[in-house]
Design a protein around this motif. Sequence first.
Motif, PDB file in Angstrom:
ATOM      1  N   LEU A   1       0.904  -1.321   0.058  1.00  0.00           N
ATOM      2  CA  LEU A   1      -0.096  -0.206  -0.146  1.00  0.00           C
ATOM      3  C   LEU A   1       1.142   1.268   0.145  1.00  0.00           C
ATOM      4  O   LEU A   1       0.536   2.203  -0.676  1.00  0.00           O
ATOM      5  CB  LEU A   1      -1.077  -0.138   1.403  1.00  0.00           C
ATOM      6  N   HIS A   2       1.890   1.186   0.907  1.00  0.00           N
ATOM      7  CA  HIS A   2       2.691   2.350   0.727  1.00  0.00           C
ATOM      8  C   HIS A   2       3.745   2.663  -0.468  1.00  0.00           C
ATOM      9  O   HIS A   2       3.902   3.686  -0.809  1.00  0.00           O
ATOM     10  CB  HIS A   2       3.651   2.272   2.101  1.00  0.00           C
ATOM     11  N   HIS A   3       4.105   1.583  -1.044  1.00  0.00           N
ATOM     12  CA  HIS A   3       4.711   1.584  -2.312  1.00  0.00           C
ATOM     13  C   HIS A   3       3.837   1.910  -3.450  1.00  0.00           C
ATOM     14  O   HIS A   3       4.385   3.185  -4.141  1.00  0.00           O
ATOM     15  CB  HIS A   3       5.235   0.210  -3.000  1.00  0.00           C
ATOM     16  N   ARG A   4       2.610   1.860  -3.330  1.00  0.00           N
ATOM     17  CA  ARG A   4       1.500   2.570  -4.252  1.00  0.00           C
ATOM     18  C   ARG A   4       1.313   3.814  -4.007  1.00  0.00           C
ATOM     19  O   ARG A   4       1.357   4.620  -4.820  1.00  0.00           O
ATOM     20  CB  ARG A   4       0.352   1.605  -4.321  1.00  0.00           C
ATOM     21  N   GLN A   5       1.388   4.300  -2.546  1.00  0.00           N
ATOM     22  CA  GLN A   5       1.187   5.610  -2.307  1.00  0.00           C
ATOM     23  C   GLN A   5       2.541   6.416  -2.723  1.00  0.00           C
ATOM     24  O   GLN A   5       2.376   7.518  -3.510  1.00  0.00           O
ATOM     25  CB  GLN A   5       1.049   5.802  -0.647  1.00  0.00           C
ATOM     26  N   ALA A   6       3.493   5.919  -2.639  1.00  0.00           N
ATOM     27  CA  ALA A   6       4.789   6.645  -3.194  1.00  0.00           C
ATOM     28  C   ALA A   6       5.152   6.680  -4.641  1.00  0.00           C
ATOM     29  O   ALA A   6       5.589   7.930  -5.040  1.00  0.00           O
ATOM     30  CB  ALA A   6       6.283   5.821  -2.641  1.00  0.00           C
ATOM     31  N   ALA A   7       4.462   5.735  -5.264  1.00  0.00           N
ATOM     32  CA  ALA A   7       4.283   5.663  -6.628  1.00  0.00           C
ATOM     33  C   ALA A   7       3.528   6.824  -7.294  1.00  0.00           C
ATOM     34  O   ALA A   7       3.688   7.227  -8.306  1.00  0.00           O
ATOM     35  CB  ALA A   7       4.065   4.257  -7.492  1.00  0.00           C
ATOM     36  N   SER A   8       2.534   7.243  -6.388  1.00  0.00           N
ATOM     37  CA  SER A   8       1.615   8.155  -6.901  1.00  0.00           C
ATOM     38  C   SER A   8       1.934   9.859  -6.880  1.00  0.00           C
ATOM     39  O   SER A   8       1.347  10.644  -7.566  1.00  0.00           O
ATOM     40  CB  SER A   8       0.160   8.167  -6.116  1.00  0.00           C
ATOM     41  N   VAL A   9       3.477   9.684  -6.382  1.00  0.00           N
ATOM     42  CA  VAL A   9       3.874  11.216  -6.662  1.00  0.00           C
ATOM     43  C   VAL A   9       5.162  11.148  -7.280  1.00  0.00           C
ATOM     44  O   VAL A   9       5.520  10.070  -7.711  1.00  0.00           O
ATOM     45  CB  VAL A   9       4.250  11.590  -5.203  1.00  0.00           C
ATOM     46  N   THR A  10       5.767  12.317  -7.771  1.00  0.00           N
ATOM     47  CA  THR A  10       7.008  12.416  -8.541  1.00  0.00           C
ATOM     48  C   THR A  10       8.174  11.976  -7.763  1.00  0.00           C
ATOM     49  O   THR A  10       8.946  11.118  -8.224  1.00  0.00           O
ATOM     50  CB  THR A  10       7.184  14.046  -8.881  1.00  0.00           C
ATOM     51  N   ASN A  11       8.307  12.315  -6.568  1.00  0.00           N
ATOM     52  CA  ASN A  11       9.468  11.995  -5.716  1.00  0.00           C
ATOM     53  C   ASN A  11       9.079  11.085  -4.397  1.00  0.00           C
ATOM     54  O   ASN A  11       9.075  11.719  -3.419  1.00  0.00           O
ATOM     55  CB  ASN A  11      10.173  13.032  -5.410  1.00  0.00           C
ATOM     56  N   GLY A  12       8.639   9.932  -4.775  1.00  0.00           N
ATOM     57  CA  GLY A  12       8.384   9.109  -3.588  1.00  0.00           C
ATOM     58  C   GLY A  12       9.200   7.920  -3.157  1.00  0.00           C
ATOM     59  O   GLY A  12       9.719   7.225  -4.099  1.00  0.00           O
ATOM     60  N   THR A  13       9.490   7.801  -1.858  1.00  0.00           N
ATOM     61  CA  THR A  13      10.472   6.546  -1.423  1.00  0.00           C
ATOM     62  C   THR A  13       9.590   6.095  -0.315  1.00  0.00           C
ATOM     63  O   THR A  13       9.335   6.767   0.644  1.00  0.00           O
ATOM     64  CB  THR A  13      11.913   7.440  -1.110  1.00  0.00           C
ATOM     65  N   VAL A  14      10.198   4.544  -0.179  1.00  0.00           N
ATOM     66  CA  VAL A  14       9.545   3.873   0.965  1.00  0.00           C
ATOM     67  C   VAL A  14      10.987   3.318   1.393  1.00  0.00           C
ATOM     68  O   VAL A  14      11.501   2.703   0.488  1.00  0.00           O
ATOM     69  CB  VAL A  14       8.581   2.672   0.396  1.00  0.00           C
TER      70      VAL A  14
END
Length: 126
Positions: A76-89
């Motif tokens: 779920l958090h990987h998907r959330q990070a992928a929804s923005v330009t600069n997201g890191t988990v």
Amino acid sequence: MTAASHANDTSDCTDLAREQIQMLTNRNTRSPAYLNEKGNIKTNFERALGTGLPKDLPLLLFVVAENKQTPEWLELHHRQAASVTNGTVVPCPASTTSTTRTRGRSLTGSGTGGGTADASLEHARD
């Protein structure tokens, strides 16, 4: 585990850091905003479903790598990070709270272990 119970798990912290963690925990968990959010969490969660973050919001998420209660938590958090330009988990072996407290200095590059409370929160006593 709650923020209050994490405040007691400070074996790797200095006395000053332990005191500051307890002060911040008490202040934050007893604030009107926190108590309001806690009382309205179900409604607020339902209202937030289907919404997202601004694309240009930098996002850094420290997430428990293995959540037995919610196995899909990391995904779920990987998907959330992928929804923005600069997201890191950053998958963590422990809870987010204890990881930032016990590994804070090593994560920020300001030393090793013990958290960051010593230097960054010195003014909290004032």
